[in-house]
Motif scaffolding. Structure first.
Motif, PDB file in Angstrom:
ATOM      1  N   TYR A   1       0.856  -1.173   0.000  1.00 15.04           N
ATOM      2  CA  TYR A   1       0.000   0.000   0.000  1.00 15.04           C
ATOM      3  C   TYR A   1       0.895   1.227   0.000  1.00 15.04           C
ATOM      4  O   TYR A   1       2.038   1.175   0.431  1.00 15.04           O
ATOM      5  CB  TYR A   1      -0.886   0.030   1.255  1.00 15.04           C
ATOM      6  N   PRO A   2       0.371   2.351  -0.458  1.00 14.53           N
ATOM      7  CA  PRO A   2       1.171   3.580  -0.366  1.00 14.53           C
ATOM      8  C   PRO A   2       1.585   3.832   1.084  1.00 14.53           C
ATOM      9  O   PRO A   2       0.780   3.705   1.989  1.00 14.53           O
ATOM     10  CB  PRO A   2       0.227   4.668  -0.865  1.00 14.53           C
ATOM     11  N   GLY A   3       2.818   4.109   1.290  1.00 12.45           N
ATOM     12  CA  GLY A   3       3.330   4.350   2.631  1.00 12.45           C
ATOM     13  C   GLY A   3       3.772   3.082   3.328  1.00 12.45           C
ATOM     14  O   GLY A   3       4.327   3.118   4.408  1.00 12.45           O
ATOM     15  N   TYR A   4       3.522   1.935   2.721  1.00 10.76           N
ATOM     16  CA  TYR A   4       3.940   0.664   3.306  1.00 10.76           C
ATOM     17  C   TYR A   4       5.210   0.247   2.598  1.00 10.76           C
ATOM     18  O   TYR A   4       5.271   0.227   1.377  1.00 10.76           O
ATOM     19  CB  TYR A   4       2.843  -0.379   3.093  1.00 10.76           C
ATOM     20  N   PRO A   5       6.272  -0.071   3.341  1.00  9.60           N
ATOM     21  CA  PRO A   5       7.533  -0.381   2.667  1.00  9.60           C
ATOM     22  C   PRO A   5       7.410  -1.635   1.812  1.00  9.60           C
ATOM     23  O   PRO A   5       6.857  -2.638   2.220  1.00  9.60           O
ATOM     24  CB  PRO A   5       8.515  -0.588   3.816  1.00  9.60           C
ATOM     25  N   ALA A   6       7.939  -1.535   0.612  1.00 16.57           N
ATOM     26  CA  ALA A   6       7.934  -2.683  -0.292  1.00 16.57           C
ATOM     27  C   ALA A   6       8.964  -3.695   0.192  1.00 16.57           C
ATOM     28  O   ALA A   6      10.009  -3.339   0.738  1.00 16.57           O
ATOM     29  CB  ALA A   6       8.260  -2.235  -1.706  1.00 16.57           C
ATOM     30  N   GLN A   7       8.676  -4.962  -0.034  1.00 16.22           N
ATOM     31  CA  GLN A   7       9.636  -5.987   0.355  1.00 16.22           C
ATOM     32  C   GLN A   7      10.752  -6.038  -0.681  1.00 16.22           C
ATOM     33  O   GLN A   7      10.513  -5.876  -1.870  1.00 16.22           O
ATOM     34  CB  GLN A   7       8.941  -7.337   0.458  1.00 16.22           C
ATOM     35  N   PRO A   8      11.975  -6.268  -0.216  1.00 14.04           N
ATOM     36  CA  PRO A   8      13.077  -6.319  -1.173  1.00 14.04           C
ATOM     37  C   PRO A   8      12.911  -7.528  -2.096  1.00 14.04           C
ATOM     38  O   PRO A   8      12.297  -8.525  -1.718  1.00 14.04           O
ATOM     39  CB  PRO A   8      14.322  -6.462  -0.286  1.00 14.04           C
ATOM     40  N   PRO A   9      13.435  -7.446  -3.308  1.00 12.47           N
ATOM     41  CA  PRO A   9      13.310  -8.578  -4.225  1.00 12.47           C
ATOM     42  C   PRO A   9      14.069  -9.791  -3.698  1.00 12.47           C
ATOM     43  O   PRO A   9      15.074  -9.665  -3.002  1.00 12.47           O
ATOM     44  CB  PRO A   9      13.909  -8.060  -5.527  1.00 12.47           C
ATOM     45  N   LYS A  10      13.549 -10.956  -4.041  1.00 13.11           N
ATOM     46  CA  LYS A  10      14.209 -12.187  -3.599  1.00 13.11           C
ATOM     47  C   LYS A  10      15.496 -12.384  -4.392  1.00 13.11           C
ATOM     48  O   LYS A  10      15.543 -12.105  -5.586  1.00 13.11           O
ATOM     49  CB  LYS A  10      13.284 -13.381  -3.808  1.00 13.11           C
ATOM     50  N   PRO A  11      16.546 -12.885  -3.720  1.00 16.25           N
ATOM     51  CA  PRO A  11      17.793 -13.134  -4.462  1.00 16.25           C
ATOM     52  C   PRO A  11      17.587 -14.301  -5.429  1.00 16.25           C
ATOM     53  O   PRO A  11      16.752 -15.174  -5.199  1.00 16.25           O
ATOM     54  CB  PRO A  11      18.795 -13.484  -3.369  1.00 16.25           C
ATOM     55  N   PRO A  12      18.350 -14.307  -6.525  1.00 13.70           N
ATOM     56  CA  PRO A  12      18.200 -15.405  -7.478  1.00 13.70           C
ATOM     57  C   PRO A  12      18.644 -16.716  -6.832  1.00 13.70           C
ATOM     58  O   PRO A  12      19.485 -16.725  -5.931  1.00 13.70           O
ATOM     59  CB  PRO A  12      19.124 -15.011  -8.640  1.00 13.70           C
ATOM     60  N   PRO A  13      18.090 -17.841  -7.269  1.00 16.94           N
ATOM     61  CA  PRO A  13      18.490 -19.113  -6.675  1.00 16.94           C
ATOM     62  C   PRO A  13      19.944 -19.414  -7.022  1.00 16.94           C
ATOM     63  O   PRO A  13      20.445 -19.004  -8.072  1.00 16.94           O
ATOM     64  CB  PRO A  13      17.536 -20.128  -7.322  1.00 16.94           C
ATOM     65  N   PRO A  14      20.622 -20.109  -6.101  1.00 19.95           N
ATOM     66  CA  PRO A  14      22.035 -20.399  -6.392  1.00 19.95           C
ATOM     67  C   PRO A  14      22.134 -21.297  -7.625  1.00 19.95           C
ATOM     68  O   PRO A  14      21.333 -22.208  -7.835  1.00 19.95           O
ATOM     69  CB  PRO A  14      22.523 -21.127  -5.144  1.00 19.95           C
ATOM     70  N   SER A  15      23.102 -20.990  -8.453  1.00 15.14           N
ATOM     71  CA  SER A  15      23.277 -21.770  -9.673  1.00 15.14           C
ATOM     72  C   SER A  15      24.280 -22.878  -9.425  1.00 15.14           C
ATOM     73  O   SER A  15      25.142 -22.798  -8.538  1.00 15.14           O
ATOM     74  CB  SER A  15      23.730 -20.871 -10.813  1.00 15.14           C
ATOM     75  N   GLU A  16      24.161 -23.914 -10.193  1.00 16.31           N
ATOM     76  CA  GLU A  16      25.101 -25.021 -10.092  1.00 16.31           C
ATOM     77  C   GLU A  16      26.457 -24.565 -10.641  1.00 16.31           C
ATOM     78  O   GLU A  16      26.535 -23.909 -11.670  1.00 16.31           O
ATOM     79  CB  GLU A  16      24.588 -26.214 -10.913  1.00 16.31           C
ATOM     80  N   PRO A  17      27.537 -24.910  -9.946  1.00 15.11           N
ATOM     81  CA  PRO A  17      28.854 -24.510 -10.479  1.00 15.11           C
ATOM     82  C   PRO A  17      29.141 -25.268 -11.775  1.00 15.11           C
ATOM     83  O   PRO A  17      28.764 -26.413 -11.949  1.00 15.11           O
ATOM     84  CB  PRO A  17      29.824 -24.901  -9.378  1.00 15.11           C
ATOM     85  N   ASP A  18      29.780 -24.555 -12.678  1.00 12.84           N
ATOM     86  CA  ASP A  18      30.162 -25.200 -13.940  1.00 12.84           C
ATOM     87  C   ASP A  18      31.294 -26.180 -13.671  1.00 12.84           C
ATOM     88  O   ASP A  18      32.275 -25.870 -13.000  1.00 12.84           O
ATOM     89  CB  ASP A  18      30.636 -24.154 -14.947  1.00 12.84           C
ATOM     90  N   GLU A  19      31.114 -27.363 -14.191  1.00 14.90           N
ATOM     91  CA  GLU A  19      32.166 -28.352 -14.011  1.00 14.90           C
ATOM     92  C   GLU A  19      33.082 -28.334 -15.227  1.00 14.90           C
ATOM     93  O   GLU A  19      32.631 -28.487 -16.348  1.00 14.90           O
ATOM     94  CB  GLU A  19      31.566 -29.748 -13.847  1.00 14.90           C
ATOM     95  N   ALA A  20      34.328 -28.110 -14.991  1.00 12.72           N
ATOM     96  CA  ALA A  20      35.299 -28.101 -16.082  1.00 12.72           C
ATOM     97  C   ALA A  20      35.764 -29.523 -16.340  1.00 12.72           C
ATOM     98  O   ALA A  20      36.088 -30.253 -15.422  1.00 12.72           O
ATOM     99  CB  ALA A  20      36.493 -27.202 -15.748  1.00 12.72           C
ATOM    100  N   GLU A  21      35.820 -29.927 -17.550  1.00 13.93           N
ATOM    101  CA  GLU A  21      36.265 -31.277 -17.864  1.00 13.93           C
ATOM    102  C   GLU A  21      37.638 -31.288 -18.393  1.00 13.93           C
ATOM    103  O   GLU A  21      38.241 -30.523 -18.933  1.00 13.93           O
ATOM    104  CB  GLU A  21      35.323 -31.918 -18.864  1.00 13.93           C
TER     105      GLU A  21
END
Length: 98
Positions: free
Chosen positions: A78-98
């Motif tokens: 609502y106006p005057g009500y603080p907006a919630q911060p955006p959710k962080p992106p989900p952790p990504s899988e690390p790239d595996e080097a072959e």
């Protein structure tokens, strides 16, 4: 038109306008044959002048505390009500080097 008929007509007019009134604050007949009726509720109010012969609305003031709901209520924030911060992106899988 009797006082009771004038009050009934005033309640009918308020009902047509979706006002929530439940008490008679004033109902008086003036020397020109017009009924002055004031109805009140918890939050709404109506002041009317009715013809003393046929009950026709000659003048009216209708006060509504809130507008009629024409759409669903707004969602947060609502106006005057603080907006919630955006959710962080989900952790990504690390790239595996072959």
């Amino acid at each position: 038109m009797t006082e009771e008929e004038a009050v009934d007509q005033a309640f009918r007019l308020c009902g047509e306008r979706a006002l929530q009134v439940d008490r008679v604050e004033r109902a008086s007949l003036d020397s020109d044959g017009r009924w002055h009726v004031t109805l009140v509720g918890y939050v709404d109010r109506a002041q009317m002048m009715l013809d003393g012969r046929d009950g026709k609305l000659l003048r009216g003031r209708f006060y509504r505390s809130e507008p009629l709901p024409s759409s669903p209520p707004p969602s947060f924030p609502y106006p005057g009500y603080p907006a919630q911060p955006p959710k962080p992106p989900p952790p990504s899988e690390p790239d595996e080097a072959e």
